[in-house]
Motif scaffolding. Structure first.
Motif, PDB file in Angstrom:
ATOM      1  N   HIS A  67       0.835  -1.209   0.000  1.00 30.89           N
ATOM      2  CA  HIS A  67       0.000   0.000   0.000  1.00 30.89           C
ATOM      3  C   HIS A  67       0.864   1.252   0.000  1.00 30.89           C
ATOM      4  CE1 HIS A  67      -2.953  -2.991   1.088  1.00 30.89           C
ATOM      5  NE2 HIS A  67      -3.915  -2.105   0.890  1.00 30.89           N
ATOM      6  N   PRO A  68       0.460   2.239  -0.815  1.00 28.21           N
ATOM      7  CA  PRO A  68       1.198   3.505  -0.801  1.00 28.21           C
ATOM      8  C   PRO A  68       0.863   4.293   0.469  1.00 28.21           C
ATOM      9  CG  PRO A  68      -0.753   3.741  -2.138  1.00 28.21           C
ATOM     10  CD  PRO A  68      -0.732   2.298  -1.687  1.00 28.21           C
ATOM     11  N   ASP A  69       1.767   5.200   0.820  1.00 28.37           N
ATOM     12  CA  ASP A  69       1.444   6.128   1.915  1.00 28.37           C
ATOM     13  C   ASP A  69       0.231   6.962   1.521  1.00 28.37           C
ATOM     14  OD1 ASP A  69       3.572   5.386   3.433  1.00 28.37           O
ATOM     15  OD2 ASP A  69       4.792   7.149   2.972  1.00 28.37           O
ATOM     16  N   LEU A  70      -0.588   7.289   2.492  1.00 30.07           N
ATOM     17  CA  LEU A  70      -1.680   8.230   2.233  1.00 30.07           C
ATOM     18  C   LEU A  70      -1.059   9.627   2.130  1.00 30.07           C
ATOM     19  CD1 LEU A  70      -4.376   6.802   4.670  1.00 30.07           C
ATOM     20  CD2 LEU A  70      -4.359   6.635   2.179  1.00 30.07           C
ATOM     21  N   ALA A  71      -1.454  10.365   1.106  1.00 28.22           N
ATOM     22  CA  ALA A  71      -0.908  11.702   0.839  1.00 28.22           C
ATOM     23  C   ALA A  71       0.616  11.668   0.755  1.00 28.22           C
ATOM     24  CB  ALA A  71      -1.364  12.699   1.917  1.00 28.22           C
ATOM     25  N   GLY A  72       1.133  10.620   0.152  1.00 27.38           N
ATOM     26  CA  GLY A  72       2.587  10.459   0.085  1.00 27.38           C
ATOM     27  C   GLY A  72       3.170  10.744  -1.289  1.00 27.38           C
ATOM     28  N   ARG A  73       4.376  10.187  -1.483  1.00 30.53           N
ATOM     29  CA  ARG A  73       5.153  10.446  -2.701  1.00 30.53           C
ATOM     30  C   ARG A  73       4.412  10.015  -3.976  1.00 30.53           C
ATOM     31  NH1 ARG A  73       8.747   6.935  -4.456  1.00 30.53           N
ATOM     32  NH2 ARG A  73       8.508   5.764  -2.530  1.00 30.53           N
ATOM     33  N   GLU A  74       3.822   8.811  -3.946  1.00 31.18           N
ATOM     34  CA  GLU A  74       3.141   8.311  -5.160  1.00 31.18           C
ATOM     35  C   GLU A  74       1.968   9.223  -5.535  1.00 31.18           C
ATOM     36  OE1 GLU A  74       3.998   6.258  -2.648  1.00 31.18           O
ATOM     37  OE2 GLU A  74       4.340   4.213  -3.364  1.00 31.18           O
ATOM     38  N   GLN A  75       1.281   9.700  -4.502  1.00 29.11           N
ATOM     39  CA  GLN A  75       0.153  10.584  -4.799  1.00 29.11           C
ATOM     40  C   GLN A  75       0.660  11.883  -5.439  1.00 29.11           C
ATOM     41  OE1 GLN A  75      -1.700  13.684  -2.628  1.00 29.11           O
ATOM     42  NE2 GLN A  75      -3.105  12.168  -1.779  1.00 29.11           N
ATOM     43  N   ALA A  76       1.740  12.420  -4.863  1.00 28.83           N
ATOM     44  CA  ALA A  76       2.275  13.685  -5.368  1.00 28.83           C
ATOM     45  C   ALA A  76       2.764  13.548  -6.807  1.00 28.83           C
ATOM     46  CB  ALA A  76       3.402  14.163  -4.456  1.00 28.83           C
ATOM     47  N   SER A  77       3.251  12.337  -7.162  1.00 28.64           N
ATOM     48  CA  SER A  77       3.802  12.190  -8.523  1.00 28.64           C
ATOM     49  C   SER A  77       2.831  11.488  -9.478  1.00 28.64           C
ATOM     50  CB  SER A  77       5.132  11.435  -8.453  1.00 28.64           C
ATOM     51  OG  SER A  77       4.939  10.196  -7.820  1.00 28.64           O
ATOM     52  N   GLY A  78       1.561  11.346  -9.056  1.00 27.57           N
ATOM     53  CA  GLY A  78       0.550  10.757  -9.942  1.00 27.57           C
ATOM     54  C   GLY A  78       0.781   9.275 -10.209  1.00 27.57           C
ATOM     55  N   MET A  79       1.416   8.561  -9.270  1.00 27.11           N
ATOM     56  CA  MET A  79       1.753   7.154  -9.486  1.00 27.11           C
ATOM     57  C   MET A  79       0.827   6.177  -8.756  1.00 27.11           C
ATOM     58  SD  MET A  79       4.335   7.175 -11.508  1.00 27.11           S
ATOM     59  CE  MET A  79       5.203   5.626 -11.335  1.00 27.11           C
ATOM     60  N   LEU A  80      -0.280   6.681  -8.232  1.00 26.91           N
ATOM     61  CA  LEU A  80      -1.194   5.791  -7.497  1.00 26.91           C
ATOM     62  C   LEU A  80      -1.987   4.914  -8.461  1.00 26.91           C
ATOM     63  CD1 LEU A  80      -2.765   8.289  -4.929  1.00 26.91           C
ATOM     64  CD2 LEU A  80      -1.076   6.498  -4.434  1.00 26.91           C
ATOM     65  N   THR A  81      -2.455   3.754  -7.976  1.00 19.53           N
ATOM     66  CA  THR A  81      -3.414   2.976  -8.765  1.00 19.53           C
ATOM     67  C   THR A  81      -4.703   3.799  -8.833  1.00 19.53           C
ATOM     68  OG1 THR A  81      -4.290   1.862  -6.800  1.00 19.53           O
ATOM     69  CG2 THR A  81      -2.478   0.767  -7.951  1.00 19.53           C
ATOM     70  N   LYS A  82      -5.545   3.510  -9.827  1.00 17.19           N
ATOM     71  CA  LYS A  82      -6.763   4.329  -9.965  1.00 17.19           C
ATOM     72  C   LYS A  82      -7.655   4.182  -8.729  1.00 17.19           C
ATOM     73  CE  LYS A  82      -9.781   1.439 -12.961  1.00 17.19           C
ATOM     74  NZ  LYS A  82      -9.924   0.355 -11.977  1.00 17.19           N
ATOM     75  N   GLU A  83      -7.656   2.992  -8.117  1.00 23.27           N
ATOM     76  CA  GLU A  83      -8.484   2.768  -6.928  1.00 23.27           C
ATOM     77  C   GLU A  83      -7.988   3.626  -5.759  1.00 23.27           C
ATOM     78  OE1 GLU A  83      -7.065   0.344  -8.718  1.00 23.27           O
ATOM     79  OE2 GLU A  83      -8.610  -1.071  -9.357  1.00 23.27           O
ATOM     80  N   SER A  84      -6.682   3.581  -5.535  1.00 18.49           N
ATOM     81  CA  SER A  84      -6.125   4.334  -4.414  1.00 18.49           C
ATOM     82  C   SER A  84      -6.308   5.842  -4.634  1.00 18.49           C
ATOM     83  CB  SER A  84      -4.641   3.980  -4.229  1.00 18.49           C
ATOM     84  OG  SER A  84      -4.122   4.652  -3.122  1.00 18.49           O
ATOM     85  N   GLN A  85      -6.120   6.255  -5.896  1.00 16.21           N
ATOM     86  CA  GLN A  85      -6.302   7.673  -6.238  1.00 16.21           C
ATOM     87  C   GLN A  85      -7.720   8.124  -5.867  1.00 16.21           C
ATOM     88  OE1 GLN A  85      -4.091  10.043  -8.077  1.00 16.21           O
ATOM     89  NE2 GLN A  85      -5.678  11.295  -7.124  1.00 16.21           N
ATOM     90  N   GLU A  86      -8.697   7.305  -6.236  1.00 16.64           N
ATOM     91  CA  GLU A  86     -10.088   7.660  -5.984  1.00 16.64           C
ATOM     92  C   GLU A  86     -10.370   7.694  -4.478  1.00 16.64           C
ATOM     93  OE1 GLU A  86     -13.168   5.044  -7.676  1.00 16.64           O
ATOM     94  OE2 GLU A  86     -14.361   5.987  -6.083  1.00 16.64           O
ATOM     95  N   GLU A  87      -9.827   6.712  -3.756  1.00 16.94           N
ATOM     96  CA  GLU A  87     -10.057   6.653  -2.307  1.00 16.94           C
ATOM     97  C   GLU A  87      -9.431   7.860  -1.592  1.00 16.94           C
ATOM     98  OE1 GLU A  87     -10.117   1.813  -2.678  1.00 16.94           O
ATOM     99  OE2 GLU A  87      -8.324   2.777  -1.889  1.00 16.94           O
ATOM    100  N   GLN A  88      -8.219   8.207  -2.013  1.00 16.33           N
ATOM    101  CA  GLN A  88      -7.537   9.331  -1.373  1.00 16.33           C
ATOM    102  C   GLN A  88      -8.219  10.657  -1.720  1.00 16.33           C
ATOM    103  OE1 GLN A  88      -3.385   9.257  -0.693  1.00 16.33           O
ATOM    104  NE2 GLN A  88      -3.114   7.150  -1.399  1.00 16.33           N
ATOM    105  N   ASN A  89      -8.694  10.729  -2.967  1.00 15.22           N
ATOM    106  CA  ASN A  89      -9.470  11.908  -3.388  1.00 15.22           C
ATOM    107  C   ASN A  89     -10.696  12.081  -2.520  1.00 15.22           C
ATOM    108  OD1 ASN A  89      -8.591  13.405  -5.528  1.00 15.22           O
ATOM    109  ND2 ASN A  89      -9.385  11.973  -7.073  1.00 15.22           N
ATOM    110  N   GLN A  90     -11.444  10.975  -2.406  1.00 17.92           N
ATOM    111  CA  GLN A  90     -12.718  11.009  -1.703  1.00 17.92           C
ATOM    112  C   GLN A  90     -12.544  11.376  -0.237  1.00 17.92           C
ATOM    113  OE1 GLN A  90     -15.260   8.007  -3.308  1.00 17.92           O
ATOM    114  NE2 GLN A  90     -16.520   8.040  -1.459  1.00 17.92           N
TER     115      GLN A  90
END
Ligand code: GUN
Length: 176
Positions: A67-90
């Motif tokens: 699992h990626p960090d919440l609000a972490g590096r992958e999120q900042a660089s657009g590298m999240l899976t689409k599911e994680s991106q949506e969950e973190q967005n929400q």
């Protein structure tokens, strides 16, 4: 999507659709496919849980480490899976103030240093304030408690990802 459609999928189709119900762990989905026919959608989740529970501690820790960090590096660089991106967005984690982002980073680092895996919470059932509060509190726990809690959250995330897939109603992957 109906159960018959799921039961008649070959493993490639099953993996295309359910491959990320556990973040970046398609091997779990691939293993569960052999347990068909499923008598209900709940049974798919039960088989996933059974598989996870059968793993030794290092295997469960491994799942958390996918699992990626919440609000972490992958999120900042657009590298999240689409599911994680949506969950973190929400959960509002993509619109943190710089102060909140810094606090999350410090807490995530502290958490990972202590436990050797990232903080996992079902972000979709929460919001940024609750997540920061939970992280602040959970970092104080004993490692054995956090392993249990993290895995419980993984199962909740899986449940919501399953629901999402089933509600979309597409019986087969649509690839252009
Ligand atoms: N909760 C929901 N999705 C995620 C994720 O991708 N990473 C973590 N750490 N928690 C989550």
């Amino acid at each position: 999507m109906d159960l018959e459609a799921v039961n008649s999928m070959n493993y490639e189709q099953f993996l295309d659709i359910f491959g990320n119900i556990i973040e970046k762990c398609p091997v779990i989905t691939a293993a569960v496919w052999s347990r068909r026919p499923f008598l209900s959608f709940c049974e798919v989740e039960d088989r996933v849980s059974e598989f996870i529970e059968s793993l030794p501690t290092s295997g469960k820790e491994g799942i958390l480490r996918c699992h990626p960090d919440l609000a972490g590096r992958e999120q900042a660089s657009g590298m999240l899976t689409k599911e994680s991106q949506e969950e973190q967005n929400q959960a509002g984690l993509t619109s943190l103030t710089s102060k909140e982002r810094e606090r999350m980073m410090l807490l995530n680092t502290e958490y990972k240093q202590k436990f050797g895996f990232p903080f996992v919470i079902c972000a979709k059932m929460s919001n940024k304030d609750q997540i920061i509060k939970e992280l602040t509190s959970r970092v104080q726990n004993h490692p054995s408690v956090e392993l249990l809690k993290g895995i419980e959250e993984v199962k909740k995330i899986c449940h919501l990802r399953m629901q999402d897939i089933l509600c979309k109603g597409s019986p087969l992957p649509t690839k252009l």
